[in-house]
Design an enzyme around this catalytic site. Sequence first.
Site, PDB file in Angstrom:
ATOM      1  N   LYS A 202       0.806  -1.227   0.000  1.00  0.00           N
ATOM      2  CA  LYS A 202       0.000   0.000   0.000  1.00  0.00           C
ATOM      3  C   LYS A 202       0.836   1.272   0.000  1.00  0.00           C
ATOM      4  O   LYS A 202       1.880   1.325   0.646  1.00  0.00           O
ATOM      5  CB  LYS A 202      -0.872   0.028   1.256  1.00  0.00           C
ATOM      6  CG  LYS A 202      -1.924  -1.044   1.272  1.00  0.00           C
ATOM      7  CD  LYS A 202      -2.755  -0.919   2.513  1.00  0.00           C
ATOM      8  CE  LYS A 202      -3.937  -1.871   2.448  1.00  0.00           C
ATOM      9  NZ  LYS A 202      -4.758  -1.781   3.646  1.00  0.00           N
ATOM     10  N   GLY A 359      10.662  -4.197   6.292  1.00  0.00           N
ATOM     11  CA  GLY A 359       9.477  -5.041   6.087  1.00  0.00           C
ATOM     12  C   GLY A 359       9.818  -6.391   5.494  1.00  0.00           C
ATOM     13  O   GLY A 359      10.698  -7.106   5.981  1.00  0.00           O
ATOM     14  N   GLY A 382      11.771  -1.011  11.138  1.00  0.00           N
ATOM     15  CA  GLY A 382      11.288   0.359  11.324  1.00  0.00           C
ATOM     16  C   GLY A 382      12.395   1.405  11.224  1.00  0.00           C
ATOM     17  O   GLY A 382      12.199   2.473  10.639  1.00  0.00           O
TER      18      GLY A 382
END
Length: 401
Positions: A202, A359, A382
Amino acid sequence: MSDFKTLDQLSADTPRGSIILIRADLNVPLDEHGTVRDATRLERLLPSLEKLSDDGFRIGVLSHFGRPKGQRVSEMSLAPVADALANMLGQPVAFADDCIGDTAANALSALAEGGICVLENTRFHAGEEADEAGFAKALAAPAAAYVNDAFSAAHRAHASTHGITNYAPTYCGLAMQAELDALNAALGAPQRPVVAVVGGAKISTKLDLLGNLSARVDTLVIGGGMANTFLAAQGYSVGKSLCEDAMLDTARAIMAEAEKHGCTILLPRDAAIAPEFAAGQTADIVSAKAVPDDKMILDAGPAAIIDICAAFDEAATLIWNGPLGAFEIEPFDAATNQAAQHAAALTQKGQLTSVAGGGDTVAALNHAGAGENFSYVSTAGGAFLEWLEGKSLPGVAALSA
Ligand code: AMP
């Protein structure tokens, strides 16, 4: 990087036998028997531990593990990780049941020169995540110096990554240094042209990333589910594909911003499509401008792969985050596999500096059998993303404060 003090400086500044605390990332996946499933983070820590040990320091290892939220949770004890570390180092590793107070101080003083002790999970104390001064001071109390070797925890201003630097001379560990050097080579002062691949599901989770990269790289390859939203923003129908309708204006704004900075956005010309996101399907290849209403895009097509590889051929530096398709399901791993293998081959020829992370990226590159041949693959999730977003990381900033 030059404004940090290195382990060589630590050895020059600090008497042999002194107690040194090193902030590591021991937050590794364990199975139900307490066996480490992926030891990559531990492997990267070994050079710093070996150097500190060879230099005759007494070494305390600090780390968080899981999210115990300030409570003692026995399943989140670091004791099994201390055992794994001992096996990997080929030397005994002691364990202290607390990271502060007499328990920690006594365990550290009892070490022989070169000895190593893992201290219990810093997050068993609420002061850790609150970056509480009293707790940071208690952590630092036994130590002559503090080393941070945990880039993956550097995006958090916690007592063991940030506050502690107010109470002990601070140095940069070897793994942290390697990570910062790789990141600097990729985006700080890179060889141009720079190409970035941003894939994954996304746009909404990667807005800051796309914004920062489009202002700083020469070519931005957009892949994965988020490419569908960009195609839709250009007026193409994407059928049943994953598409964020609420993000169409945002996608157009990113494209306009990229154009303003002279950054070329590369979207897939063709696509591998199927009726649904499920295993055991054959892919049809269609133009990205002609996706049928009852099908969904699950990967970039062969023409898109050629475009992406050609962009890599022209580039001196590659930054990669996120898969180009639904790589977990064959045959929709084709674009990720082929592009990653091409980048790895160019890297091995010395033509490309390739830095990847964040990720699912590590899993996707390993699935492609390409991760080992990139210049650098970050195991930080992160922290790597926040750095790509252009944010200052408190744990890194504190190294040179
Ligand atoms: P992220 O965590 O945002 O990096 O997204 C990774 C996930 O995106 C992976 O699980 C992929 O399966 C998924 N993904 C990539 N391309 C597509 C696509 N075209 N449609 C649906 N999911 C995708």
